[in-house]
Design an enzyme around this catalytic site. Structure first.
Site, short mmCIF file in Angstrom:
data_model
loop_
_atom_site.label_atom_id
_atom_site.label_comp_id
_atom_site.label_asym_id
_atom_site.label_seq_id
_atom_site.Cartn_x
_atom_site.Cartn_y
_atom_site.Cartn_z
N LYS A 190 0.26 14.83 -9.70
CA LYS A 190 -0.79 15.45 -10.81
C LYS A 190 -1.33 16.76 -10.54
CE LYS A 190 -5.04 15.58 -11.77
NZ LYS A 190 -5.55 16.70 -12.59
N GLY A 243 -8.11 20.90 -2.76
CA GLY A 243 -9.06 21.06 -3.82
C GLY A 243 -10.56 21.32 -3.20
N SER A 244 -11.38 21.16 -4.06
CA SER A 244 -12.72 21.23 -3.63
C SER A 244 -13.10 20.24 -2.72
CB SER A 244 -13.66 21.19 -4.77
OG SER A 244 -13.74 19.97 -5.19
N THR A 245 -13.94 20.41 -1.78
CA THR A 245 -14.94 19.39 -1.02
C THR A 245 -15.27 18.13 -1.57
OG1 THR A 245 -15.20 20.86 0.77
CG2 THR A 245 -16.36 18.94 0.81
N GLY A 248 -12.63 15.89 -2.87
CA GLY A 248 -11.90 15.31 -1.83
C GLY A 248 -12.64 14.01 -1.23
N GLU A 266 -7.08 18.60 2.00
CA GLU A 266 -7.34 19.93 2.66
C GLU A 266 -8.28 20.55 1.52
OE1 GLU A 266 -7.65 23.73 2.15
OE2 GLU A 266 -5.51 23.48 1.49
N CYS A 300 -8.69 29.12 -0.86
CA CYS A 300 -9.42 28.22 -0.12
C CYS A 300 -9.84 29.13 1.46
CB CYS A 300 -8.93 26.85 0.10
SG CYS A 300 -7.34 26.81 0.88
N GLU A 398 -18.87 28.12 -1.51
CA GLU A 398 -17.68 28.47 -1.76
C GLU A 398 -17.71 29.11 -3.05
OE1 GLU A 398 -13.08 27.29 -0.94
OE2 GLU A 398 -14.46 25.83 -1.85
#
Length: 494
Positions: A190, A243-245, A248, A266, A300, A398
């Site tokens: 995706k 991607g973003s925390t 995740g 990650e 990142c 971030e």
């Protein structure tokens, strides 16, 4: 491969877009027939519309992937056979570097000078490297002795769900696909809704290379639809994500609420760059600028926090201002541009919200403005803030844009404490001529990768990933194979 600005524009005008989902070896519309536009952020123009996949499409793709895995059309091929197909795919990527590079540049705004010389060729390299490695991994025999034989084998997991970000669309897909496919798994990919085009072309090239139908499926769509459905699907054995925390954490929750699939995230970063007084300041400034302005800061592991010894702060500020002045902000298709647009207006809005707030809390050294180019206002100047407080959002969150913060320290202990004062732990850099200091500080930094006298050191040979809220997944190197395989023991008494 040397093309002029006019060459790239002509090639862009002649591009063929793949617009549908790729499931079970063929392009197909979404079950709902819904579509969404993908936009060139460099100009604001609509590139094309793409199928908006949802839960039903994810289920079709997972079913195809499971069928392909179970009947062994790929999973039971020998490592050498899989290697040959993936080497063919690497060769096809190299043959199509200009088109793949254009798709990523047009889709997310990165400069063509990078996508054509780094991203697309790098993807071919990653496929080749993992393909070459897979028939050199040996299984084990346990030292049982006597009339026992215990075999320990590395087995593919089954169906892998892979969700990748928009900042390196082709590269990030390759980082997941190369080891997953090499180990014999089937994959449902995706891509990010902002940058779906290169993933669809990659699937077409994989089929041309000889990858059997159903082994690689691509479902374009949005996170709340296709992404969530993939994360919750009970027949997905493993979910890998960059991607973003925040997202995740959502995938971890989806796994817990469904079939406890393994999740390898990650995620975010707020990487520190420690500049000690004995560093080569010219080299440190040049690489520090690369570490925050490369790919518009949409990295990142970007070195977004500069921690500099107080005695050399003014010198480093002067050097960084000069480095920022060298950045050429312009049309991503122009080979002379060194920084393109951010991925879309919404992300530019977010980055500028940090910048505008920072103008009230810190000292703006340079930049800090939004730029309109070719009708798009998704461009942001390279920006540097000094005198940033430790609790300022500039230093803690971030931003994912070309925004650098500068803070000072007095000694090694304070530098380490400041560097580790973050929820993230993806990467860090250290600049010093003192080998003992380099080793000592690197040991104490909490990060997945510490680069000494360089920034963001990365290679296929070494694992990439982080700790803390940067996640715990590892891409690249032989260690990447661990995510996509399980150890199986077969114990025989005779």
């Amino acid at each position: 491969m040397t093309f002029t600005y006019e060459d790239w524009k002509a090639r862009a005008a002649a591009l063929r877009f793949r617009n549908d989902l790729f499931i079970d070896g063929k392009f197909t519309p979404a079950a709902t027939r819904q579509r969404f536009e993908t936009v060139n952020p460099g100009s604001g123009a609509v590139l094309t519309d793409v199928a908006r996949g949802g839960g039903e499409d994810i289920d079709r793709a997972v079913t195809a992937a499971r069928r392909a895995f179970d009947d062994g059309r790929w999973s039971r091929k020998s490592p050498a056979e899989r290697k040959e197909v993936l080497l063919h795919l690497a060769a096809l990527i190299r043959q199509n570097v200009p088109e793949l590079a254009l798709l990523d540049t047009l889709d997310m705004g990165k400069v063509i000078a990078d996508s054509s010389t780094v991203d697309a060729p790098g993807s071919a390299h990653f496929f080749q490297w993992h393909a070459e490695a897979i028939d050199k991994l040996y299984d084990e025999i346990a030292p049982t002795g006597g009339r026992d034989l215990a075999m320990i084998r590395r087995m593919p997991l089954g169906v892998i769900g892979a969700v990748v970000p928009w900042n390196f669309p082709l590269d990030m897909a390759t980082w997941k696909l190369a080891p997953a496919l090499a180990t014999g798994n089937s994959v449902v990919l995706k891509p990010a809704e902002q940058s779906p085009l290169s993933a669809l072309m990659l699937a077409e090239l994989a089929s041309e290379a000889g990858l059997p139908d159903g082994v690689l499926n691509v479902v374009t769509g949005f996170g709340e639809d296709a992404g969530q459905a993939l994360g919750r699907h009970p027949d997905v054995d493993c979910l890998v994500f960059t991607g973003s925390t925040a997202v995740g954490k959502m995938f971890q929750r989806y796994a817990g609420e469904s079939n406890m699939k393994a999740v390898w995230p990650e995620t975010g970063g707020k990487s520190p760059n420690l500049i000690f007084a004995d560093a080569d300041l010219d080299q440190a400034a040049e690489m520090a600028a690369f570490g925050i302005f490369y790919n518009q800061g949409e990295v990142c592991s970007a070195n977004s926090r500069m921690l500099v010894h107080a005695s050399v702060k003014d010198e480093m500020i002067d050097r960084m201002r000069a480095q920022a002045a060298k950045v050429v902000l312009g049309d991503p298709l122009d080979p002379a541009s060194t920084m393109g647009s951010l991925v879309d207006r919404a992300h530019a809005d977010r980055v500028m919200s940090f910048v505008e707030a920072g103008k009230q809390t810190a000292r703006l050294v340079c930049g800090g403005e939004r730029v309109t180019h070719m009708g798009s206002d998704a461009y942001v100047q390279p920006t540097i803030f000094d005198d940033v407080a430790p609790d300022d959002p500039l230093a803690r969150e971030e931003i994912f844009g070309p925004v650098l913060t500068v803070q000072t320290f007095e000694d090694d202990a304070e530098a380490v404490r400041m560097a580790n004062d973050t929820v993230y732990g993806l990467a860090a850099s250290v600049w010093t001529r003192d080998l003992s200091r380099a080793l000592d500080v690197s040991e104490k930094l909490v990060a997945g990768t510490v680069s000494v006298n360089t920034v963001d050191a990365l290679s296929t040979y070494t694992p990439f990933g982080g700790v803390k809220q940067s996640g715990y997944g590892r891409d690249l190197s032989l260690h990447a194979f661990d995510k996509y395989s399980a150890l199986k023991t077969t114990w025989i008494k005779f």
